[in-house]
Design an enzyme around this catalytic site. Structure first.
Site, PDB file in Angstrom:
ATOM      1  CG  ASP A  29      11.748 104.281  79.566  1.00 32.30           C
ATOM      2  OD1 ASP A  29      10.859 104.042  78.716  1.00 32.30           O
ATOM      3  OD2 ASP A  29      11.732 105.273  80.309  1.00 32.30           O
ATOM      4  CG  ASN A  77       3.917  98.724  80.146  1.00 23.44           C
ATOM      5  OD1 ASN A  77       4.945  98.059  80.262  1.00 23.44           O
ATOM      6  ND2 ASN A  77       3.949 100.057  80.222  1.00 23.44           N
TER       7      ASN A  77
HETATM    8  C1  FPP Z   1       9.495 100.973  77.531  1.00 15.91           C
HETATM    9  O1  FPP Z   1       9.785 101.834  76.450  1.00 15.91           O
HETATM   10  C2  FPP Z   1       9.502  99.596  77.048  1.00 15.91           C
HETATM   11  C3  FPP Z   1       8.460  98.753  77.157  1.00 15.91           C
HETATM   12  C4  FPP Z   1       7.177  99.105  77.792  1.00 15.91           C
HETATM   13  C5  FPP Z   1       8.524  97.396  76.589  1.00 15.91           C
HETATM   14  C6  FPP Z   1       9.849  96.722  76.618  1.00 15.91           C
HETATM   15  C7  FPP Z   1       9.844  95.672  75.581  1.00 15.91           C
HETATM   16  C8  FPP Z   1      10.902  95.291  74.825  1.00 15.91           C
HETATM   17  C9  FPP Z   1      12.250  95.792  75.037  1.00 15.91           C
HETATM   18  C10 FPP Z   1      10.740  94.331  73.699  1.00 15.91           C
HETATM   19  C11 FPP Z   1      10.130  93.023  74.024  1.00 15.91           C
HETATM   20  C12 FPP Z   1      10.765  92.356  75.194  1.00 15.91           C
HETATM   21  C13 FPP Z   1      11.283  91.107  75.197  1.00 15.91           C
HETATM   22  C14 FPP Z   1      11.801  90.530  76.463  1.00 15.91           C
HETATM   23  C15 FPP Z   1      11.375  90.262  74.006  1.00 15.91           C
HETATM   24  P1  FPP Z   1       8.675 102.875  76.026  1.00 15.91           P
HETATM   25  O2  FPP Z   1       7.851 102.289  74.963  1.00 15.91           O
HETATM   26  O3  FPP Z   1       7.907 103.345  77.226  1.00 15.91           O
HETATM   27  O4  FPP Z   1       9.570 104.056  75.457  1.00 15.91           O
HETATM   28  P2  FPP Z   1       9.242 105.602  75.536  1.00 15.91           P
HETATM   29  O5  FPP Z   1       9.315 105.986  76.987  1.00 15.91           O
HETATM   30  O6  FPP Z   1      10.336 106.202  74.721  1.00 15.91           O
HETATM   31  O7  FPP Z   1       7.883 105.803  74.952  1.00 15.91           O
END
Ligand code: FPP
Length: 257
Positions: A29, A77
């Site tokens: 996250d 998501n």
């Molecule tokens: C949550 O952070 C993260 C995600 C929904 C996506 C995770 C994806 C990656 C780390 C990159 C791609 C993955 C791979 C395996 C290549 P958020 O966007 O909710 O962060 P925030 O809470 O700060 O908005």
């Protein structure tokens, strides 16, 4: 998944190889906040987060962690803005293709947990290709949780067991914790010993909720793009100091029966 064994070797000093978690789950996250703090588009955070993914997969392989499950895209998501969903799908596809050879040469098996059929067709194909190529690899299993949600996973398992009851091949009383586990995406894998969540939120967010019954949980304030193998090793050391009792009491060495 580029590696620097000498670096991680030095940091890994003090880790007891006999009490490493067999299965580590990660809620990655904070990509959005990382980007917003820098006045960048959220997608830049996901791009930087992908580099962290490579580092952590490498670290796990070098340290001998047998199962790593990364929460990369949840069933919830899909509700994000279309441009962000699209960008995440592009990153996931690139990762599945670019790491294919490396996974094969480093004996890492790729597995997808979640609704594979809900993903765009090209990702399904590339994921299937990588899974087929790495199927026999045994040094480590990398689970990517994609279009994954625990409630969907448990609902699906219950539907499948209910089908067997309706067909007369299973009695309701014969449904056990083991048979439910065997119908989850993680069938035949050990439950996670340790779940790490970055960016300081105290929630499981629909991640491995059945399997996490006795997982140790570690929350760090670090945003996922800033998470490093050094911090990961620090967390593993913290895990090794924990007293895991699984609801029981500690065995006494005294003669108290
Ligand atoms: C949550 O952070 C993260 C995600 C929904 C996506 C995770 C994806 C990656 C780390 C990159 C791609 C993955 C791979 C395996 C290549 P958020 O966007 O909710 O962060 P925030 O809470 O700060 O908005």
């Amino acid at each position: 998944m580029r590696s620097d064994p000498s670096e991680s070797g030095a940091d890994a000093k003090g880790l007891n190889p006999d009490i490493l978690p067999v299965h580590v789950g990660m809620i990655m996250d904070g990509n959005g906040r990382w980007a917003q703090k820098r006045l960048m588009n959220r997608i830049r955070g996901h791009e930087k987060g992908t580099r962290t993914v490579r580092d952590i997969v490498s670290a796990c392989r070098e340290l001998g962690i047998q199962y790593l499950t990364l929460y990369a895209f949840s069933t919830e998501n899909w509700g994000r803005p279309q441009a962000e969903v699209k960008a995440l799908m592009v990153l996931l596809k690139k990762f599945i293709i670019s790491e294919r050879e490396e996974m094969e040469s480093r004996d890492i098996r790729l597995n997808i947990l979640g609704q594979l059929d809900k993903l765009p067709g090209d990702i399904q194909e590339e994921a299937q290709k990588t899974m087929d190529l790495t199927r026999e690899n045994r040094s480590m299993t990398l689970n990517l949780a994609l279009s994954y949600g625990s409630r969907e996973e448990i609902t699906r398992a219950v539907q499948s067991l209910a089908d067997q009851v309706a067909q007369g091949s299973l009695k309701p009383g014969d449904i056990t914790e083991e048979s439910i586990s065997a119908h989850l995406y993680t069938a035949s894998m050990p439950d996670p010993d340790l779940i790490i969540r970055t960016s300081g939120e105290f929630r499981l967010s629909n991640f491995l909720m059945w399997q996490a019954a006795y997982a140790e949980i570690y929350i760090t304030d670090t945003l996922w793009p800033d998470f490093t193998r050094e911090e990961f090793i620090h967390i593993l050391k913290n895990y090794q100091e924990r007293d895991r009792r699984f609801g029981k009491v500690k065995c006494s060495t005294s003669s108290d029966g």
